[in-house]
Design a protein around this motif. Structure first.
Motif, mmCIF file in Angstrom:
data_model
loop_
_atom_site.group_PDB
_atom_site.id
_atom_site.type_symbol
_atom_site.label_atom_id
_atom_site.label_comp_id
_atom_site.label_asym_id
_atom_site.label_seq_id
_atom_site.Cartn_x
_atom_site.Cartn_y
_atom_site.Cartn_z
ATOM 1 N N ILE A 41 0.842 -1.202 0.000
ATOM 2 C CA ILE A 41 0.000 0.000 0.000
ATOM 3 C C ILE A 41 0.873 1.246 0.000
ATOM 4 C CG2 ILE A 41 -1.640 1.337 1.365
ATOM 5 C CD1 ILE A 41 -2.829 -1.396 2.272
ATOM 6 N N PHE A 42 1.887 1.273 0.869
ATOM 7 C CA PHE A 42 2.804 2.412 0.914
ATOM 8 C C PHE A 42 3.522 2.577 -0.423
ATOM 9 C CE2 PHE A 42 3.616 1.955 5.785
ATOM 10 C CZ PHE A 42 2.398 2.526 6.054
ATOM 11 N N GLY A 43 3.994 1.474 -0.980
ATOM 12 C CA GLY A 43 4.730 1.530 -2.242
ATOM 13 C C GLY A 43 3.870 2.031 -3.387
ATOM 14 N N ALA A 55 9.208 -6.016 -8.144
ATOM 15 C CA ALA A 55 8.952 -5.055 -9.227
ATOM 16 C C ALA A 55 8.526 -3.701 -8.663
ATOM 17 C CB ALA A 55 7.868 -5.590 -10.160
ATOM 18 N N LEU A 56 7.640 -3.713 -7.682
ATOM 19 C CA LEU A 56 7.210 -2.467 -7.046
ATOM 20 C C LEU A 56 8.371 -1.834 -6.293
ATOM 21 C CD1 LEU A 56 5.008 -0.428 -6.329
ATOM 22 C CD2 LEU A 56 4.305 -1.941 -4.453
ATOM 23 N N ALA A 74 11.481 -1.921 -7.067
ATOM 24 C CA ALA A 74 12.366 -1.267 -8.030
ATOM 25 C C ALA A 74 11.870 0.145 -8.339
ATOM 26 C CB ALA A 74 12.466 -2.096 -9.308
ATOM 27 N N LYS A 75 10.561 0.298 -8.492
ATOM 28 C CA LYS A 75 9.980 1.624 -8.755
ATOM 29 C C LYS A 75 10.124 2.539 -7.548
ATOM 30 C CE LYS A 75 6.542 -0.258 -11.924
ATOM 31 N NZ LYS A 75 5.106 -0.524 -12.129
ATOM 32 N N VAL A 76 9.879 1.993 -6.372
ATOM 33 C CA VAL A 76 9.998 2.773 -5.138
ATOM 34 C C VAL A 76 11.445 3.200 -4.936
ATOM 35 C CG1 VAL A 76 9.886 2.637 -2.621
ATOM 36 C CG2 VAL A 76 7.983 1.796 -3.991
ATOM 37 N N LYS A 77 12.379 2.315 -5.205
ATOM 38 C CA LYS A 77 13.807 2.620 -5.025
ATOM 39 C C LYS A 77 14.221 3.785 -5.918
ATOM 40 C CE LYS A 77 18.315 0.401 -4.825
ATOM 41 N NZ LYS A 77 18.745 0.990 -3.591
ATOM 42 N N GLU A 78 13.694 3.847 -7.136
ATOM 43 C CA GLU A 78 13.989 4.970 -8.031
ATOM 44 C C GLU A 78 13.536 6.281 -7.404
ATOM 45 O OE1 GLU A 78 12.433 4.585 -11.990
ATOM 46 O OE2 GLU A 78 13.168 2.515 -12.165
ATOM 47 N N ILE A 79 12.338 6.276 -6.839
ATOM 48 C CA ILE A 79 11.801 7.490 -6.213
ATOM 49 C C ILE A 79 12.614 7.858 -4.983
ATOM 50 C CG2 ILE A 79 9.786 8.487 -5.044
ATOM 51 C CD1 ILE A 79 8.068 6.751 -6.947
ATOM 52 N N LEU A 80 12.977 6.859 -4.177
ATOM 53 C CA LEU A 80 13.785 7.129 -2.983
ATOM 54 C C LEU A 80 15.138 7.738 -3.373
ATOM 55 C CD1 LEU A 80 13.081 3.927 -0.854
ATOM 56 C CD2 LEU A 80 12.255 6.242 -0.410
ATOM 57 N N GLU A 81 15.753 7.225 -4.413
ATOM 58 C CA GLU A 81 17.038 7.761 -4.878
ATOM 59 C C GLU A 81 16.880 9.187 -5.402
ATOM 60 O OE1 GLU A 81 20.149 6.624 -4.570
ATOM 61 O OE2 GLU A 81 19.283 4.990 -3.395
#
Length: 98
Positions: A11-13, A51-52, A54-61
């Protein structure tokens, strides 16, 4: 809000990816601590949904790279506001003397 340990990170992701928010904004939206959101996203989500994650990690970076800019802008706004308050106080004092 009661979810299982596997639902909450997803949900957070999904929230973070759909709105491109920060950890702080996500935590505020769900009424939980930043630590909870960060732990769910960085430690629990990879095992649940790579997969989710990976998308979250992009935003965190991206947020990490912009952190110093946001901090600088916050400081700038703080001092601009303080300056305006000081100017208004000086103007009010001048009006009282007249």
């Amino acid at each position: 809000m009661v979810e299982s340990d596997k639902e909450r990170p997803v949900i957070f992701g999904e929230y973070m990816v759909s709105r491109r928010t920060t950890v702080r904004a996500t935590a505020k939206a769900f009424g939980v601590s930043k630590s909870t959101v960060h732990k769910d996203l960085s430690e629990r989500l990879p095992g649940i949904s790579p997969a989710l994650y990976a998308k979250v990690k992009e935003i965190l970076e991206e947020n990490k790279q912009q952190r110093h800019i946001r901090g600088g802008l916050a400081t700038k706004h703080k001092y601009e506001e303080q300056h305006l308050l000081a100017v208004n106080a000086a103007n009010a004092a001048k009006k009282q003397k007249i």
